[in-house]
Design a protein around this motif. Structure first.
Motif, mmCIF file in Angstrom:
data_model
loop_
_atom_site.group_PDB
_atom_site.id
_atom_site.type_symbol
_atom_site.label_atom_id
_atom_site.label_comp_id
_atom_site.label_asym_id
_atom_site.label_seq_id
_atom_site.Cartn_x
_atom_site.Cartn_y
_atom_site.Cartn_z
ATOM 1 N N UNK A 6 44.804 33.424 48.278
ATOM 2 C CA UNK A 6 45.136 34.737 47.744
ATOM 3 C C UNK A 6 43.976 35.702 47.890
ATOM 4 N N UNK A 7 44.056 36.778 47.154
ATOM 5 C CA UNK A 7 43.076 37.854 47.271
ATOM 6 C C UNK A 7 41.783 37.553 46.534
ATOM 7 N N UNK A 23 35.349 36.253 42.900
ATOM 8 C CA UNK A 23 36.413 36.061 41.912
ATOM 9 C C UNK A 23 37.741 36.221 42.621
ATOM 10 N N UNK A 24 38.604 35.205 42.500
ATOM 11 C CA UNK A 24 39.873 35.230 43.205
ATOM 12 C C UNK A 24 41.070 35.236 42.284
ATOM 13 N N UNK A 25 42.179 35.726 42.815
ATOM 14 C CA UNK A 25 43.405 35.799 42.059
ATOM 15 C C UNK A 25 44.045 34.457 41.790
ATOM 16 N N UNK A 26 43.571 33.412 42.428
ATOM 17 C CA UNK A 26 44.157 32.079 42.253
ATOM 18 C C UNK A 26 43.401 31.264 41.204
ATOM 19 N N UNK A 27 42.927 31.919 40.156
ATOM 20 C CA UNK A 27 42.292 31.259 39.013
ATOM 21 C C UNK A 27 40.998 30.533 39.357
ATOM 22 N N UNK A 28 40.246 31.063 40.308
ATOM 23 C CA UNK A 28 38.990 30.419 40.674
ATOM 24 C C UNK A 28 37.859 31.426 40.856
ATOM 25 N N UNK A 51 39.181 38.589 38.113
ATOM 26 C CA UNK A 51 39.184 39.908 38.724
ATOM 27 C C UNK A 51 37.806 40.514 38.940
ATOM 28 N N UNK A 52 36.828 40.037 38.217
ATOM 29 C CA UNK A 52 35.475 40.563 38.377
ATOM 30 C C UNK A 52 34.485 39.455 38.053
ATOM 31 N N UNK A 53 33.328 39.537 38.677
ATOM 32 C CA UNK A 53 32.280 38.545 38.464
ATOM 33 C C UNK A 53 30.943 39.268 38.573
#
Length: 70
Positions: A6-7, A23-28, A51-53
């Motif tokens: 994902x994104x 930071x990815x949209x797939x919970x990682x 969404x942010x790191x």
């Protein structure tokens, strides 16, 4: 940097430039060696997307903004 499904929503370099967090949209959240492209660490199990790191200015901690969670 291949690894997220994902994104990718957020990126942050460590203060010394030796690591890049994504930071990815797939919970990682993943931490990379930006010179080699190798994945150094992976953090999963987030509730919803990340969404942010951001690295702490001293480089010893990583803040992550996910769905309703920091």
């Amino acid at each position: 940097l291949d690894g997220h499904r994902g994104r990718v929503w957020g990126l942050s370099f460590s203060p010394d430039g030796r690591e890049l967090a994504s930071a990815g949209g797939a919970q990682t959240v993943r931490v990379w060696n930006p010179t080699t492209g190798d994945e150094a660490r992976k953090f999963g199990g987030l509730r919803g997307g990340a969404y942010a790191v951001e690295f702490h200015p001293a480089g010893h901690a990583l803040a992550v903004a996910a769905d309703n969670t920091v």
